[in-house]
Scaffold this active site. Structure first.
Site, PDB file in Angstrom:
ATOM      1  CE  LYS A 298      13.512   6.116 -20.995  1.00  0.00           C
ATOM      2  NZ  LYS A 298      13.682   5.220 -22.094  1.00  0.00           N
TER       3      LYS A 298
ATOM      4  CB  SER B 257      13.911   2.382 -23.571  1.00  0.00           C
ATOM      5  OG  SER B 257      12.670   2.568 -22.935  1.00  0.00           O
TER       6      SER B 257
END
Length: 184
Positions: free
Chosen positions: A86, A42
């Protein structure tokens, strides 16, 4: 008899020093720096699968996350609490929109050229579980996205992340050794 007593005293002193060292290491790990191994793609190409990073908790003791920072937070996984990594895209109260594959914060297209492979790859999720855009980030929450937008399950899917779930700032990539660097 004196030799036995000296051995016991030395053993006790060694044990105290060992216990103190272990306690210091635990305090350091729980309150200052932690280690994370990255299991997914990710955050590629900033952080790759199986990279190891150090996360520092110090900045978030005295301030909140800022735009563009890489953060680590706790997310309730199917079996357990997991650490996710993230990038901060939106702060509390911001309006996030995705148009033509680009992210807009408060109606201004953000420049993501330093960490995205190319422009126009940020699409909203579709299906039953997704966020509707434009999306207003709730109070005391943050909108986070992975750098590998086509492979990241992030706030486009799970919604904003509460501040109390964010525990650290991605700090240094420490493995592989030939890629040691400060995370930006």
């Amino acid at each position: 008899m004196g030799q036995g007593v000296n051995f016991i005293k030395r053993s006790i002193e060694f044990s105290k020093e060992l216990i103190l060292a272990v306690l210091m290491a635990l305090l350091f790990t729980f309150f200052i720096v932690s280690h994370n191994k990255i299991p997914t793609s990710s955050m590629v190409s900033t952080i790759n699968v199986n990279d190891h990073i150090l996360t520092t908790m110090i900045p978030y003791y005295y301030r909140d996350p800022a735009y563009g920072e890489i953060v680590v937070f706790k997310h309730e996984g199917p079996d357990k609490l997991e650490s996710w990594v993230k990038r901060v895209i939106g702060l509390p109260g911001d309006e996030i929109d995705i148009r033509e594959g680009n992210v807009y914060v408060n109606d201004v297209k953000i420049d993501e050229s330093r960490y995205l492979a190319r422009e126009g790859i940020s699409d909203p999720y579709t299906g039953s579980n997704h966020v509707e855009f434009p999306y207003t980030v709730p109070e005391n929450s943050y909108f986070l996205m992975g750098d590998n937008r086509t492979q990241s399950q992030d706030c486009r899917y799970i919604g904003a992340v509460s501040r109390d779930k964010i525990y650290g700032k991605g700090w240094i990539k420490i493995y592989p050794f030939n890629q040691i660097s400060v995370l930006k």
